[in-house]
Design a protein around this motif. Structure first.
Motif, PDB file in Angstrom:
ATOM      1  N   ARG A   1      -9.146  53.871  16.578  1.00  0.00           N
ATOM      2  CA  ARG A   1      -8.441  54.940  15.935  1.00  0.00           C
ATOM      3  C   ARG A   1      -7.200  55.827  16.672  1.00  0.00           C
ATOM      4  O   ARG A   1      -6.229  56.006  16.372  1.00  0.00           O
TER       5      ARG A   1
ATOM      6  N   ALA B   1       4.279  49.885  23.619  1.00  0.00           N
ATOM      7  CA  ALA B   1       4.918  49.642  24.653  1.00  0.00           C
ATOM      8  C   ALA B   1       4.019  48.536  25.512  1.00  0.00           C
ATOM      9  O   ALA B   1       4.583  47.919  26.312  1.00  0.00           O
ATOM     10  N   THR B   2       2.935  48.530  25.487  1.00  0.00           N
ATOM     11  CA  THR B   2       1.941  47.638  26.123  1.00  0.00           C
ATOM     12  C   THR B   2       2.356  46.231  25.874  1.00  0.00           C
ATOM     13  O   THR B   2       2.210  45.218  26.573  1.00  0.00           O
TER      14      THR B   2
ATOM     15  N   MET C   1       2.155  57.343  29.261  1.00  0.00           N
ATOM     16  CA  MET C   1       3.665  56.548  28.992  1.00  0.00           C
ATOM     17  C   MET C   1       4.304  56.598  30.256  1.00  0.00           C
ATOM     18  O   MET C   1       5.211  55.311  30.313  1.00  0.00           O
TER      19      MET C   1
ATOM     20  N   LEU D   1       4.651  40.962  27.513  1.00  0.00           N
ATOM     21  CA  LEU D   1       5.661  40.047  27.460  1.00  0.00           C
ATOM     22  C   LEU D   1       6.214  39.701  28.645  1.00  0.00           C
ATOM     23  O   LEU D   1       6.626  38.782  29.219  1.00  0.00           O
ATOM     24  N   ILE D   2       6.391  40.846  29.449  1.00  0.00           N
ATOM     25  CA  ILE D   2       7.245  40.723  30.784  1.00  0.00           C
ATOM     26  C   ILE D   2       6.283  39.980  31.876  1.00  0.00           C
ATOM     27  O   ILE D   2       6.797  39.106  32.229  1.00  0.00           O
TER      28      ILE D   2
ATOM     29  N   PRO E   1       0.657  59.368  12.874  1.00  0.00           N
ATOM     30  CA  PRO E   1       1.704  60.086  13.474  1.00  0.00           C
ATOM     31  C   PRO E   1       3.148  59.630  12.731  1.00  0.00           C
ATOM     32  O   PRO E   1       3.333  58.662  11.999  1.00  0.00           O
TER      33      PRO E   1
ATOM     34  N   ILE F   1       6.236  48.560  33.505  1.00  0.00           N
ATOM     35  CA  ILE F   1       7.370  47.598  32.849  1.00  0.00           C
ATOM     36  C   ILE F   1       8.597  47.299  33.919  1.00  0.00           C
ATOM     37  O   ILE F   1       8.943  46.306  34.123  1.00  0.00           O
TER      38      ILE F   1
ATOM     39  N   LEU G   1       5.233  45.112  25.330  1.00  0.00           N
ATOM     40  CA  LEU G   1       6.553  44.676  26.083  1.00  0.00           C
ATOM     41  C   LEU G   1       5.883  44.450  27.708  1.00  0.00           C
ATOM     42  O   LEU G   1       6.566  43.486  28.141  1.00  0.00           O
ATOM     43  N   LEU G   2       4.932  45.320  27.911  1.00  0.00           N
ATOM     44  CA  LEU G   2       4.502  45.090  29.179  1.00  0.00           C
ATOM     45  C   LEU G   2       3.868  43.783  29.349  1.00  0.00           C
ATOM     46  O   LEU G   2       4.158  43.025  30.393  1.00  0.00           O
TER      47      LEU G   2
ATOM     48  N   PHE H   1      -4.230  53.740  17.260  1.00  0.00           N
ATOM     49  CA  PHE H   1      -3.089  53.685  16.210  1.00  0.00           C
ATOM     50  C   PHE H   1      -2.512  55.001  15.519  1.00  0.00           C
ATOM     51  O   PHE H   1      -1.839  54.905  14.785  1.00  0.00           O
ATOM     52  N   THR H   2      -3.137  56.126  16.029  1.00  0.00           N
ATOM     53  CA  THR H   2      -2.564  57.366  15.830  1.00  0.00           C
ATOM     54  C   THR H   2      -1.845  58.028  16.962  1.00  0.00           C
ATOM     55  O   THR H   2      -0.830  57.971  17.064  1.00  0.00           O
ATOM     56  N   ASP H   3      -2.697  58.821  17.680  1.00  0.00           N
ATOM     57  CA  ASP H   3      -2.039  59.425  18.834  1.00  0.00           C
ATOM     58  C   ASP H   3      -1.517  58.717  19.853  1.00  0.00           C
ATOM     59  O   ASP H   3      -0.426  58.963  20.426  1.00  0.00           O
ATOM     60  N   TYR H   4      -1.875  57.581  20.131  1.00  0.00           N
ATOM     61  CA  TYR H   4      -1.293  56.808  21.301  1.00  0.00           C
ATOM     62  C   TYR H   4      -0.790  55.497  20.751  1.00  0.00           C
ATOM     63  O   TYR H   4      -0.471  54.170  21.208  1.00  0.00           O
ATOM     64  N   LEU H   5       0.046  55.573  19.489  1.00  0.00           N
ATOM     65  CA  LEU H   5       0.894  54.496  18.981  1.00  0.00           C
ATOM     66  C   LEU H   5       1.810  53.866  19.771  1.00  0.00           C
ATOM     67  O   LEU H   5       1.969  52.651  20.034  1.00  0.00           O
ATOM     68  N   LEU H   6       2.608  54.776  20.348  1.00  0.00           N
ATOM     69  CA  LEU H   6       3.815  54.344  21.273  1.00  0.00           C
ATOM     70  C   LEU H   6       3.367  53.610  22.533  1.00  0.00           C
ATOM     71  O   LEU H   6       3.843  52.655  22.825  1.00  0.00           O
ATOM     72  N   PRO H   7       2.308  54.212  23.163  1.00  0.00           N
ATOM     73  CA  PRO H   7       1.965  53.470  24.402  1.00  0.00           C
ATOM     74  C   PRO H   7       1.398  52.076  24.116  1.00  0.00           C
ATOM     75  O   PRO H   7       1.494  51.232  24.630  1.00  0.00           O
TER      76      PRO H   7
ATOM     77  N   MET I   1      11.506  54.551  29.049  1.00  0.00           N
ATOM     78  CA  MET I   1      10.128  54.929  28.863  1.00  0.00           C
ATOM     79  C   MET I   1       9.793  56.337  29.800  1.00  0.00           C
ATOM     80  O   MET I   1       9.157  57.204  29.498  1.00  0.00           O
TER      81      MET I   1
ATOM     82  N   ASN J   1      -4.947  61.226  10.668  1.00  0.00           N
ATOM     83  CA  ASN J   1      -3.404  61.611  10.608  1.00  0.00           C
ATOM     84  C   ASN J   1      -2.718  60.384  11.298  1.00  0.00           C
ATOM     85  O   ASN J   1      -2.610  60.109  12.415  1.00  0.00           O
TER      86      ASN J   1
ATOM     87  N   THR K   1       3.184  62.375  18.342  1.00  0.00           N
ATOM     88  CA  THR K   1       2.175  63.332  18.658  1.00  0.00           C
ATOM     89  C   THR K   1       2.134  63.810  20.090  1.00  0.00           C
ATOM     90  O   THR K   1       1.447  63.759  21.258  1.00  0.00           O
TER      91      THR K   1
ATOM     92  N   LEU L   1       2.936  53.457  31.789  1.00  0.00           N
ATOM     93  CA  LEU L   1       3.466  52.069  31.156  1.00  0.00           C
ATOM     94  C   LEU L   1       5.028  51.837  31.403  1.00  0.00           C
ATOM     95  O   LEU L   1       5.252  50.715  31.928  1.00  0.00           O
TER      96      LEU L   1
ATOM     97  N   MET M   1       6.790  36.425  30.901  1.00  0.00           N
ATOM     98  CA  MET M   1       7.841  35.846  31.473  1.00  0.00           C
ATOM     99  C   MET M   1       8.058  35.567  32.893  1.00  0.00           C
ATOM    100  O   MET M   1       8.354  34.578  33.391  1.00  0.00           O
TER     101      MET M   1
END
Lengths: 482, 163
Positions: free
Chosen positions: B131, B143-144, A129, B149-150, A4, A136, B146-147, B134-140, A120, A2, A66, A132, B153
């Protein structure tokens, strides 16, 4: 499998700031040195865009990705606060960077990314999260603290902040690992459910909560984890000090409240007593040591420790009123303190030559406007009625008394009285001593004037008409406690 | 068999970790760190986290430690000079407090209700990790970026000669 739902609206402010940060980095090689401040204005445009993006974000209330990203009025309030902090810091920095000969536009990008990190922290519902976001924010701030690369004090500041910051991150991470071991999840709501459903292992959960608390207490600089703050604040470039004294602090408290309110309500009586001690210690240590600081940056550093103590009082109160008081106070304190640091930035001249309190002697006779403005901020930090600081302290002590923490409120009031001495001492220096110099080289420029205008307006508005923001913080608190 | 391997790797890890601290010469500390990281990857294999074990060796014991050793050799640091005399008394505060913390942690972990060792349900294969990234932890996962990248820099800001 699935996939998200990817809801860009829910993270639009963070996307805006990231895009503008990247745009600044890409544009940098094409901009001549003389026009570098344009990129500062681009960063300001970024904060405005992020501010506008709050509107679509607020229409996406609920949990996303999720269940690890949460949009409620609590997170929107903190998004607003962080963007405001970033904008004022950028305005304060533009001329400072030019004056110090360190006008590298990486500064603006780092500041915007640090703000994304704070967002975040406040908006996530998931410890991974949160971590992270914390990293950052921290890494960006380490770099900003050492931004005056040839200055030894700035190097010391960055190094100390980096070492102790990494150390505290490790504590936090260890706590996360243990809570995952105890409950099998890093999602705050799942953790709370599994704690409520019995399956105790209470000692393990307490240890995990304590470790996370230590990590976050380092970040917000409350006693006994405050020792790094004065050196780091003194050495960092002054606008960065202003940013560090409000931004990471607000983000730290946002996370602290979110974690302990959402995930550990079952342990409430334990962490209330911990916060009681932390708050009392922090108020006493911060205020008493601030009395003897000759350097205004160090004085404001200890004062910021003391203010973290006041916020901790509201955290200990724990109720709806307590949470609302935390939010209101972080806003009031941020606006006031950023204003104070804007004036200090202006007056400290190049390479922080004049940062001692007696360098401010006689400022009022030469530059009455500046002296009046700095006096306003000092009075607000002290908590004189009619200013933001008073309204904030009033709500905090009211929440403490309502939750039965009478003695904590008493300590708070007594230490506030102590703090009058060192805040008013600045005013005494400015108004009642003879000037040592002309203050002719102090220039107020456009961006700085704008920063001062925003902070003065905020300080007075929150002090005289706090109701509108209070309604907002109360609704956010109700939201966070549900 | 698994128990024997576990205690072997665990003892190696703890011993190497202590050695990192007590060595006077930085290079020896760095070398013990490699032993520590490798034995950790042995522990990961016992937990059937194969991917993590491989990454541990490649990234930490491989790339990062090589960088470490190079930096140490290039800087050619003098032997430990005992510069921090001023803070020597902190040892008497820090070591007891550290031991107290260790004691608390050990007591807590010791009292946790122990469950029988169960065979790991799922192996930590790259496929499963990919897997969930790219599904449950897409946002983290995003975000990594960005981490990183910083961090990049930050390195440029500190290290580049003229910015």
């Amino acid at each position: 499998m699935n996939i998200p739902v990817v809801n860009l609206g829910a993270i639009l402010p963070a996307i805006m700031l990231s895009l503008f940060g990247i745009a600044i980095m890409v544009a940098e090689p094409f901009v001549s040195d003389a026009k570098k401040s344009w990129l500062g204005w681009l960063a300001i445009a970024g904060t405005i865009a992020a501010m506008l993006a709050l509107a679509p974000m607020s229409r996406q209330a609920g949990q996303w990705y999720t269940n690890l990203w949460i949009v409620d009025s609590y997170s929107i309030f903190f998004h607003f606060l962080f963007i405001l902090i970033a904008a004022i810091t950028i305005l304060t920095s533009m001329n400072f960077l030019q004056r110090e000969g360190i006008h590298h536009t990486e500064y603006y990008a780092l500041l915007l990314f640090a703000t994304v990190g704070m967002m975040m922290m406040a908006g996530s519902n998931e410890l991974i999260m949160v971590f992270l976001g914390l990293e950052i924010l921290s890494i960006a701030t380490y770099v900003l603290a050492g931004f005056r690369r040839t200055d030894l004090k700035s190097n010391e500041s960055a190094m100390k902040y980096f070492l102790l910051g990494s150390f505290s991150s490790a504590f936090f991470l260890y706590g996360v690992a243990l809570i995952f071991g105890a409950t099998g999840s890093t999602n705050l709501i799942v953790i709370a459910d599994s704690l409520r459903s019995g399956d105790p292992q209470t000692s393990l959960v307490s240890l995990a909560a304590a470790l996370m608390l230590i990590g976050l207490c380092f970040k917000v600089a409350v006693a006994p984890f405050h020792v790094w703050a004065p050196d780091v604040y003194e050495g960092a470039p002054t606008p960065v000090t202003g940013f560090m004294s409000v931004g990471p602090k607000a983000a730290g408290f946002a996370v602290l409240l979110r974690i302990f309110m959402t995930a550990f309500p079952t342990l409430e009586d334990r962490w209330t007593s911990v916060f009681w001690i932390v708050a009392a210690l922090t108020m006493l240590i911060g205020n008493v040591i601030a009395l003897v600081q000759p350097n205004i940056k160090r004085m404001l550093a200890y004062s910021s420790i003391a203010h973290a103590g006041y916020i901790a009082v509201a955290v200990a109160a724990g109720s709806e009123h307590g949470v609302s008081a935390v939010l209101f106070y972080t806003l009031a304190y941020s606006v006031t303190n950023l204003g104070a640091f804007a004036v200090v930035t202006m007056l400290s001249r190049s390479e922080d030559k004049l940062v001692n309190l007696n360098d401010y002697a006689g400022l009022a006779s030469k530059r009455p406007g500046l002296a009046a403005v700095l006096s306003l901020f000092m009075l607000s930090l002290a908590g004189v009625p009619g200013t933001a600081g008073f309204a904030g302290k009033f709500f905090i002590f009211k929440a403490a008394v309502q939750s039965g923490l009478i003695w904590l409120a008493v300590i708070g009031v007594i230490t506030t009285v102590v703090s009058f001495y060192y805040y008013l001492y600045v005013i005494v220096q400015m108004y009642m001593r003879d000037p040592n110099e002309e203050f002719a080289d102090v220039r107020t420029t456009g961006p700085l004037k704008l920063a001062l205008a925003i902070t003065i307006a905020g300080t007075l508005y929150l002090g005289i008409l706090p109701t509108r923001f209070l309604d907002w913080t109360v609704s956010a608190a109700v939201n966070a406690l549900r | 068999m698994i128990e024997i391997l576990f205690f072997f790797f665990a003892a190696l890890a703890v011993g190497a970790a202590i050695n990192v601290l007590v060595q006077k010469h930085v290079l020896y500390s760095a070398l013990s760190l490699i032993v520590l990281l490798s034995s950790m990857s042995g522990l990961f294999i016992l937990l059937r986290a194969d991917f993590l074990a491989v990454i541990q060796v490649i990234v930490y014991a491989g790339a990062i430690m090589v960088l470490f050793v190079f930096v140490i050799m290039l800087l050619n640091l003098p032997e430990d000079e005992d510069g921090a005399d001023r803070l020597r008394w902190l040892k008497f505060l820090g070591i007891p407090l550290g031991l107290f913390f260790l004691f608390l942690t050990v007591i807590t972990l010791w009292n946790v209700e122990r469950q029988d060792i169960v065979e790991a349900q799922m192996a930590g294969t790259p496929e499963l990790i990919g897997r969930s990234l790219f599904t449950d932890y897409l946002l983290p996962f995003e975000a990594t970026s960005l981490l990183i990248l910083i961090a990049l820099m930050g390195a440029v800001v500190f290290a580049k000669k003229d910015l």
